[in-house]
Design a protein around this motif. Structure first.
Motif, PDB file in Angstrom:
ATOM      1  N   ALA A  65       0.649  -1.181  -0.085  1.00  0.00           N
ATOM      2  CA  ALA A  65       0.023   0.011  -0.151  1.00  0.00           C
ATOM      3  C   ALA A  65       0.921   1.291  -0.165  1.00  0.00           C
ATOM      4  O   ALA A  65       0.645   2.299  -0.731  1.00  0.00           O
ATOM      5  CB  ALA A  65      -0.944  -0.024   1.181  1.00  0.00           C
ATOM      6  N   ALA A  66       1.870   1.279   0.596  1.00  0.00           N
ATOM      7  CA  ALA A  66       2.892   2.352   0.788  1.00  0.00           C
ATOM      8  C   ALA A  66       3.391   2.866  -0.669  1.00  0.00           C
ATOM      9  O   ALA A  66       3.697   3.837  -1.176  1.00  0.00           O
ATOM     10  CB  ALA A  66       4.103   2.257   1.818  1.00  0.00           C
ATOM     11  N   LEU A  67       4.058   1.464  -1.310  1.00  0.00           N
ATOM     12  CA  LEU A  67       4.334   1.839  -2.736  1.00  0.00           C
ATOM     13  C   LEU A  67       3.154   2.215  -3.612  1.00  0.00           C
ATOM     14  O   LEU A  67       3.496   3.018  -4.396  1.00  0.00           O
ATOM     15  CB  LEU A  67       4.874   0.531  -3.149  1.00  0.00           C
ATOM     16  CG  LEU A  67       6.218  -0.107  -2.495  1.00  0.00           C
ATOM     17  CD1 LEU A  67       6.595  -1.254  -3.060  1.00  0.00           C
ATOM     18  CD2 LEU A  67       7.285   1.008  -2.870  1.00  0.00           C
ATOM     19  N   GLU A  68       1.981   1.711  -3.568  1.00  0.00           N
ATOM     20  CA  GLU A  68       1.026   2.106  -4.328  1.00  0.00           C
ATOM     21  C   GLU A  68       0.566   3.597  -4.161  1.00  0.00           C
ATOM     22  O   GLU A  68       0.302   4.529  -5.173  1.00  0.00           O
ATOM     23  CB  GLU A  68      -0.177   1.270  -4.017  1.00  0.00           C
ATOM     24  CG  GLU A  68      -0.106  -0.108  -4.736  1.00  0.00           C
ATOM     25  CD  GLU A  68      -1.517  -0.952  -4.194  1.00  0.00           C
ATOM     26  OE1 GLU A  68      -2.047  -0.631  -3.140  1.00  0.00           O
ATOM     27  OE2 GLU A  68      -1.388  -2.023  -4.716  1.00  0.00           O
ATOM     28  N   LYS A  69       0.573   4.111  -2.758  1.00  0.00           N
ATOM     29  CA  LYS A  69       0.466   5.461  -2.553  1.00  0.00           C
ATOM     30  C   LYS A  69       1.690   6.536  -3.040  1.00  0.00           C
ATOM     31  O   LYS A  69       1.050   7.507  -3.473  1.00  0.00           O
ATOM     32  CB  LYS A  69       0.199   5.499  -1.002  1.00  0.00           C
ATOM     33  CG  LYS A  69       0.211   6.899  -0.638  1.00  0.00           C
ATOM     34  CD  LYS A  69      -0.049   7.191   0.949  1.00  0.00           C
ATOM     35  CE  LYS A  69      -0.888   8.445   1.471  1.00  0.00           C
ATOM     36  NZ  LYS A  69      -0.879   8.428   2.854  1.00  0.00           N
TER      37      LYS A  69
ATOM     38  N   ALA B 129      18.077  -1.507  -0.190  1.00  0.00           N
ATOM     39  CA  ALA B 129      17.114  -2.415   0.223  1.00  0.00           C
ATOM     40  C   ALA B 129      16.813  -2.316   1.631  1.00  0.00           C
ATOM     41  O   ALA B 129      17.383  -1.987   2.413  1.00  0.00           O
ATOM     42  CB  ALA B 129      17.315  -3.923  -0.119  1.00  0.00           C
ATOM     43  N   VAL B 130      15.386  -2.582   1.926  1.00  0.00           N
ATOM     44  CA  VAL B 130      15.159  -2.433   3.250  1.00  0.00           C
ATOM     45  C   VAL B 130      14.067  -3.675   3.678  1.00  0.00           C
ATOM     46  O   VAL B 130      13.154  -3.982   2.809  1.00  0.00           O
ATOM     47  CB  VAL B 130      14.472  -1.101   3.794  1.00  0.00           C
ATOM     48  CG1 VAL B 130      15.246  -0.132   3.808  1.00  0.00           C
ATOM     49  CG2 VAL B 130      13.099  -1.068   2.999  1.00  0.00           C
ATOM     50  N   ILE B 131      13.966  -3.950   4.838  1.00  0.00           N
ATOM     51  CA  ILE B 131      12.821  -5.044   5.453  1.00  0.00           C
ATOM     52  C   ILE B 131      11.584  -3.993   5.694  1.00  0.00           C
ATOM     53  O   ILE B 131      12.086  -3.179   6.639  1.00  0.00           O
ATOM     54  CB  ILE B 131      13.147  -5.806   6.290  1.00  0.00           C
ATOM     55  CG1 ILE B 131      14.180  -6.728   6.025  1.00  0.00           C
ATOM     56  CG2 ILE B 131      12.062  -6.654   7.178  1.00  0.00           C
ATOM     57  CD1 ILE B 131      14.901  -7.802   6.952  1.00  0.00           C
ATOM     58  N   GLY B 132      10.371  -4.089   5.136  1.00  0.00           N
ATOM     59  CA  GLY B 132       9.361  -3.085   5.502  1.00  0.00           C
ATOM     60  C   GLY B 132       8.633  -3.258   6.668  1.00  0.00           C
ATOM     61  O   GLY B 132       7.733  -3.241   6.906  1.00  0.00           O
TER      62      GLY B 132
ATOM     63  N   ILE C 223      10.291   1.607   4.218  1.00  0.00           N
ATOM     64  CA  ILE C 223      10.082   1.625   2.964  1.00  0.00           C
ATOM     65  C   ILE C 223      10.220   3.058   2.213  1.00  0.00           C
ATOM     66  O   ILE C 223      10.834   3.540   1.303  1.00  0.00           O
ATOM     67  CB  ILE C 223       8.760   1.120   2.585  1.00  0.00           C
ATOM     68  CG1 ILE C 223       8.882  -0.503   2.769  1.00  0.00           C
ATOM     69  CG2 ILE C 223       8.535   1.238   0.869  1.00  0.00           C
ATOM     70  CD1 ILE C 223       7.564  -1.103   2.620  1.00  0.00           C
ATOM     71  N   LEU C 224       9.559   3.854   3.061  1.00  0.00           N
ATOM     72  CA  LEU C 224       9.689   5.467   2.597  1.00  0.00           C
ATOM     73  C   LEU C 224      11.063   5.972   2.343  1.00  0.00           C
ATOM     74  O   LEU C 224      11.323   6.755   1.464  1.00  0.00           O
ATOM     75  CB  LEU C 224       8.765   6.187   3.436  1.00  0.00           C
ATOM     76  CG  LEU C 224       7.473   6.068   3.617  1.00  0.00           C
ATOM     77  CD1 LEU C 224       6.753   6.688   4.750  1.00  0.00           C
ATOM     78  CD2 LEU C 224       6.690   5.608   2.452  1.00  0.00           C
ATOM     79  N   ASP C 225      12.032   5.258   3.219  1.00  0.00           N
ATOM     80  CA  ASP C 225      13.507   6.057   3.226  1.00  0.00           C
ATOM     81  C   ASP C 225      14.253   5.795   1.955  1.00  0.00           C
ATOM     82  O   ASP C 225      15.094   6.322   1.640  1.00  0.00           O
ATOM     83  CB  ASP C 225      14.358   5.275   4.242  1.00  0.00           C
ATOM     84  CG  ASP C 225      13.745   5.730   5.761  1.00  0.00           C
ATOM     85  OD1 ASP C 225      13.310   6.678   5.631  1.00  0.00           O
ATOM     86  OD2 ASP C 225      14.200   5.001   6.847  1.00  0.00           O
TER      87      ASP C 225
END
Length: 113
Positions: free
Chosen positions: A18-22, A100-103, A109-111
């Motif tokens: 959802a964060a990526l979609e947004k 890369a990050v673990i969400g 993820i926003l970083d």
């Protein structure tokens, strides 16, 4: 392109998606339970995350407790275990170029997007 290693049955993974979609940015969804990363792909992800393989393992999964917990495993053994049992892979993982990050939490993820 941004990639999310996603498991739709996981609420944290759905929040990451959802964060990526947004964000409005283009991204690719990799359903890693169906399209399991190769050993080289998983090694690359681990290197981008800057962690040891054991830090990517979901240690509360029954398969980990039954077959791997308490054993003296090499990094290669741990990576093989994740490939053979992909639900052991922590989720979601978001890769953007050489980051890369673990969400968990989702704000991670926003970083990188």
């Amino acid at each position: 392109m941004i990639k999310i290693y996603h498991n739709n049955r996981c609420s944290k993974s759905r929040l990451g998606l959802a964060a990526l979609e947004k964000s409005g940015k283009d991204f690719e969804i990799i359903k890693y339970l169906e399209n399991v990363p190769t050993k080289d792909e998983l090694k690359k992800i681990i290197n981008l995350l800057g962690i040891k393989p054991i830090d990517l393992v979901r240690k509360n999964e029954a398969v980990w407790k039954q077959h791997y917990k308490g054993k003296d495993l090499t990094d290669s053994d741990i990576i093989t275990a994740m490939i053979e049992n992909p639900k052991l892979i922590e989720r979601p993982i978001v890769v953007n170029g050489n980051k890369a990050v673990i969400g968990r939490p989702t704000e991670n993820i926003l970083d990188i997007i």
